[in-house]
Design a protein around this motif. Structure first.
Motif, PDB file in Angstrom:
ATOM      1  N   MET A   1      44.836  -5.995 -18.746  1.00 18.85           N
ATOM      2  CA  MET A   1      45.415  -7.292 -18.449  1.00 18.85           C
ATOM      3  C   MET A   1      45.908  -7.899 -19.760  1.00 18.85           C
ATOM      4  O   MET A   1      45.223  -7.840 -20.766  1.00 18.85           O
ATOM      5  N   LYS A   2      47.104  -8.476 -19.712  1.00 21.99           N
ATOM      6  CA  LYS A   2      47.676  -9.165 -20.874  1.00 21.99           C
ATOM      7  C   LYS A   2      48.122 -10.551 -20.440  1.00 21.99           C
ATOM      8  O   LYS A   2      48.612 -10.728 -19.328  1.00 21.99           O
ATOM      9  N   LEU A   3      47.961 -11.530 -21.322  1.00 20.41           N
ATOM     10  CA  LEU A   3      48.329 -12.903 -21.019  1.00 20.41           C
ATOM     11  C   LEU A   3      49.460 -13.347 -21.934  1.00 20.41           C
ATOM     12  O   LEU A   3      49.364 -13.228 -23.154  1.00 20.41           O
ATOM     13  N   TYR A   4      50.543 -13.873 -21.328  1.00 18.76           N
ATOM     14  CA  TYR A   4      51.716 -14.355 -22.043  1.00 18.76           C
ATOM     15  C   TYR A   4      51.913 -15.832 -21.708  1.00 18.76           C
ATOM     16  O   TYR A   4      51.278 -16.368 -20.815  1.00 18.76           O
ATOM     17  N   ARG A   5      52.859 -16.489 -22.415  1.00 21.27           N
ATOM     18  CA  ARG A   5      53.217 -17.873 -22.134  1.00 21.27           C
ATOM     19  C   ARG A   5      54.714 -17.958 -21.859  1.00 21.27           C
ATOM     20  O   ARG A   5      55.507 -17.341 -22.557  1.00 21.27           O
TER      21      ARG A   5
END
Length: 119
Positions: A1-5
């Motif tokens: 899982m990767k979190l971006y904005r």
């Protein structure tokens, strides 16, 4: 899982053609993509399952929690974009409700447009 904005402060001002707005680019794909809007009410959940194809979840309003294969939840809020690879186990839940756009495609590369925050 990767979190971006993808929030407004991560976008770029556009003035071409006498325009005046901010654009936060999210994704570009040459293969077909499925785009949908998910509405989770209070105590809503998208149950723990494997992603059939790469999946990008864009939080529009509300807040909630996401996780990958570990039982470690990460808080998400408007402007967050969560990416799961094909076959990756994941879950999304909310106490208060949230609305999100989901993009699913065999070809997703969010790091081409958004900066990685966590993950």
């Amino acid at each position: 899982m990767k979190l971006y904005r993808f929030s407004k402060d991560h976008g770029k001002k556009v003035s071409k053609f006498n325009s005046d707005f901010i654009m936060s680019r999210v994704i570009q794909t040459e293969k077909s993509a499925h785009v949908g809007c998910m509405y989770l009410e209070e105590n809503g959940v998208i149950g723990f399952h494997q992603a059939v194809v790469p999946q990008l979840l864009l939080i529009l309003n509300g807040e909630g929690y996401v996780r990958g294969d570990k039982e470690e939840y990460i808080k998400v809020q408007p402007g967050d974009a969560v990416f799961w690879e094909k076959d990756e186990w994941h879950e999304t839940k909310t106490d208060t409700g949230l609305t999100a756009i989901v993009i699913e495609s065999e070809e997703l590369s969010p790091s081409s447009f958004m900066s990685l925050e966590k993950g």
